[in-house]
Motif scaffolding. Structure first.
Motif, PDB file in Angstrom:
ATOM      1  N   GLY A  97     -24.823-113.582  60.330  1.00  0.00           N
ATOM      2  CA  GLY A  97     -24.934-114.576  61.402  1.00  0.00           C
ATOM      3  C   GLY A  97     -23.703-114.652  62.283  1.00  0.00           C
ATOM      4  O   GLY A  97     -23.783-114.492  63.515  1.00  0.00           O
ATOM      5  N   VAL A  98     -22.549-114.888  61.681  1.00  0.00           N
ATOM      6  CA  VAL A  98     -21.329-115.030  62.490  1.00  0.00           C
ATOM      7  C   VAL A  98     -20.960-113.711  63.146  1.00  0.00           C
ATOM      8  O   VAL A  98     -20.447-113.688  64.270  1.00  0.00           O
ATOM      9  N   GLY A  99     -21.242-112.586  62.469  1.00  0.00           N
ATOM     10  CA  GLY A  99     -20.920-111.287  63.052  1.00  0.00           C
ATOM     11  C   GLY A  99     -21.722-111.001  64.299  1.00  0.00           C
ATOM     12  O   GLY A  99     -21.191-110.544  65.322  1.00  0.00           O
ATOM     13  N   VAL A 100     -23.013-111.279  64.244  1.00  0.00           N
ATOM     14  CA  VAL A 100     -23.903-111.034  65.382  1.00  0.00           C
ATOM     15  C   VAL A 100     -23.567-111.965  66.546  1.00  0.00           C
ATOM     16  O   VAL A 100     -23.458-111.534  67.697  1.00  0.00           O
ATOM     17  N   ILE A 101     -23.409-113.257  66.248  1.00  0.00           N
ATOM     18  CA  ILE A 101     -23.116-114.219  67.324  1.00  0.00           C
ATOM     19  C   ILE A 101     -21.758-113.920  67.950  1.00  0.00           C
ATOM     20  O   ILE A 101     -21.604-113.976  69.179  1.00  0.00           O
ATOM     21  N   SER A 102     -20.779-113.577  67.132  1.00  0.00           N
ATOM     22  CA  SER A 102     -19.448-113.244  67.661  1.00  0.00           C
ATOM     23  C   SER A 102     -19.507-112.031  68.569  1.00  0.00           C
ATOM     24  O   SER A 102     -18.866-111.988  69.629  1.00  0.00           O
ATOM     25  N   LYS A 103     -20.279-111.034  68.171  1.00  0.00           N
ATOM     26  CA  LYS A 103     -20.445-109.834  69.005  1.00  0.00           C
ATOM     27  C   LYS A 103     -21.063-110.221  70.346  1.00  0.00           C
ATOM     28  O   LYS A 103     -20.637-109.739  71.406  1.00  0.00           O
ATOM     29  N   PHE A 104     -22.047-111.108  70.311  1.00  0.00           N
ATOM     30  CA  PHE A 104     -22.728-111.528  71.538  1.00  0.00           C
ATOM     31  C   PHE A 104     -21.777-112.252  72.485  1.00  0.00           C
ATOM     32  O   PHE A 104     -21.820-112.041  73.708  1.00  0.00           O
ATOM     33  N   VAL A 105     -20.911-113.121  71.948  1.00  0.00           N
ATOM     34  CA  VAL A 105     -20.027-113.926  72.806  1.00  0.00           C
ATOM     35  C   VAL A 105     -18.699-113.238  73.084  1.00  0.00           C
ATOM     36  O   VAL A 105     -17.830-113.797  73.755  1.00  0.00           O
ATOM     37  N   GLY A 106     -18.515-112.020  72.564  1.00  0.00           N
ATOM     38  CA  GLY A 106     -17.286-111.282  72.839  1.00  0.00           C
ATOM     39  C   GLY A 106     -16.090-111.750  72.033  1.00  0.00           C
ATOM     40  O   GLY A 106     -14.943-111.653  72.499  1.00  0.00           O
ATOM     41  N   ALA A 107     -16.338-112.231  70.825  1.00  0.00           N
ATOM     42  CA  ALA A 107     -15.248-112.684  69.953  1.00  0.00           C
ATOM     43  C   ALA A 107     -15.053-111.694  68.810  1.00  0.00           C
ATOM     44  O   ALA A 107     -15.998-111.048  68.359  1.00  0.00           O
ATOM     45  N   ASP A 108     -13.835-111.581  68.358  1.00  0.00           N
ATOM     46  CA  ASP A 108     -13.542-110.776  67.178  1.00  0.00           C
ATOM     47  C   ASP A 108     -13.706-111.618  65.928  1.00  0.00           C
ATOM     48  O   ASP A 108     -13.723-112.865  65.993  1.00  0.00           O
ATOM     49  N   VAL A 109     -13.820-110.959  64.783  1.00  0.00           N
ATOM     50  CA  VAL A 109     -13.907-111.641  63.491  1.00  0.00           C
ATOM     51  C   VAL A 109     -12.864-111.047  62.551  1.00  0.00           C
ATOM     52  O   VAL A 109     -12.793-109.824  62.391  1.00  0.00           O
TER      53      VAL A 109
END
Length: 348
Positions: A97-109
């Protein structure tokens, strides 16, 4: 002086002058005053944090911590504990979940192991393991005070490494089967409410098991008797390593004048720990969403935070914080690019 003490002593209030300048611009935008609601609040808060009238929020990161919990053996979670070790590497692969959403919003994890119950190093995960899970808080303290401080200092260290890499906004996330149990205990102790009033289903506990979960939490609190005014004591007695690390990120961001976006229920518990260590850190928090987990309202009342979103989410991981990044950036973009009455001569 320890890292924790040094950081805590260097948290200062927001810059009121920059906030006033931001408000003046917001009031001159071609709209009725205050009509953008929380978008305006976000911009004024960011101005006060950065000490600037204008600011850049484009480089963003979620820092997620994982740890296992000894209280799992009390039957307070429906899923096997090895899900923590199996799922956590997916945070940086963009698969969960966080990986996909972060990718969508242009954020790193950034994923950090502070206490997963395994011996191997996990792919794409930073190894800051304190030990392989906390002790069972229903039988004694979850950790020593020294371990609690170490978890906080890991969060500070990782946040400062990200700040050195020029991240301008940081969100927090977590992974750990059974971690709504220590989180509920923390909220219960600090908010002064009964565990049975705020115990929720977590990752899907059957409702007939809720009373058992609440009784385990109640027993742990009675046995360990944490001091509600001492955040480190509460963390040590009924907390978790990943909760302490998230609290450390909050403190680290606050001392370095970087906004920190709070995720869901587990991160509210971390926010309460940080708040008890230094109340001024609350000014640097942005609450991303209203978690569907029980106890949310109690925590937010103490912190006096108003979440941006209400999506009935209870995934955790940092998913809500990642989702809120887009709202924060939209607020900043609107603030910078919307015309003012002066610029288009509308006579107001």
């Amino acid at each position: 002086m320890s890292l924790l003490e040094n950081i805590s002593r260097n948290i200062y209030p927001l810059d009121k002058s920059s906030m006033e300048k931001a408000k003046k611009r917001l009031d001159r935008l071609i709209k009725p005053k205050g009509s953008l609601g929380k978008m305006e609040d976000i911009c004024m808060q960011l101005a006060g944090i950065y000490e600037q009238k204008e600011f850049d929020t484009s480089k963003k990161v979620i820092i997620a911590f994982a740890g296992d919990h000894g209280v799992y053996e009390e039957g307070v979670a429906p899923d096997p504990q090895d899900i923590t070790v199996l799922q956590f590497p997916n945070f940086t692969k963009g698969l969960c979940g966080v990986g996909v959403i972060s990718k969508f919003v242009g954020a790193d994890v950034v994923a950090v192991d502070v206490g997963i119950n395994c011996d191997k190093r996990l792919e794409g995960v930073l190894d800051y393991k304190i030990r392989k899970g906390t002790s069972n808080m229903a039988k004694g303290p979850a950790m020593s005070r020294e371990e609690a401080i170490r978890s906080l200092e890991i969060g500070i260290e990782v946040s400062e490494e990200c700040i050195k890499k020029d991240y301008k906004i940081i969100g927090i996330g977590e992974m750990g089967i059974a971690n709504t149990t220590p989180s509920t205990a923390i909220v219960s102790v600090i908010c002064g409410c009964k565990p049975e009033e705020i115990t929720g289903i977590g990752a899907g506990l059957k409702k007939e098991r809720l009373e058992h979960k609440a009784q385990v939490i109640k027993r742990a609190i009675e046995l360990n008797n944490p001091n509600p005014t001492d955040g480190i004591d509460v963390l040590a007695k009924v907390g978790g390593f990943e909760i302490g690390a998230m609290a450390g990120v909050i403190l680290g961001c606050s001392a370095n004048r970087i906004p920190v976006v709070i995720d869901g229920f587990i991160s509210y518990a971390a926010a309460l720990i940080a708040y008890k260590i230094n109340p001024k850190c609350k000014e640097y928090m942005i609450a991303s969403h209203m978690s569907a987990e029980q106890g949310t309202q109690k925590a937010l009342e103490i912190l006096k935070l108003s979440p941006i979103l209400n999506m009935d989410m209870r995934l955790g991981e940092g998913s809500g914080a990642a989702l809120a990044f887009n709202i924060i950036e939209a607020s900043n973009y609107t603030y910078k690019n919307m015309a003012t009455f002066d610029e288009i001569d509308m006579g107001r």
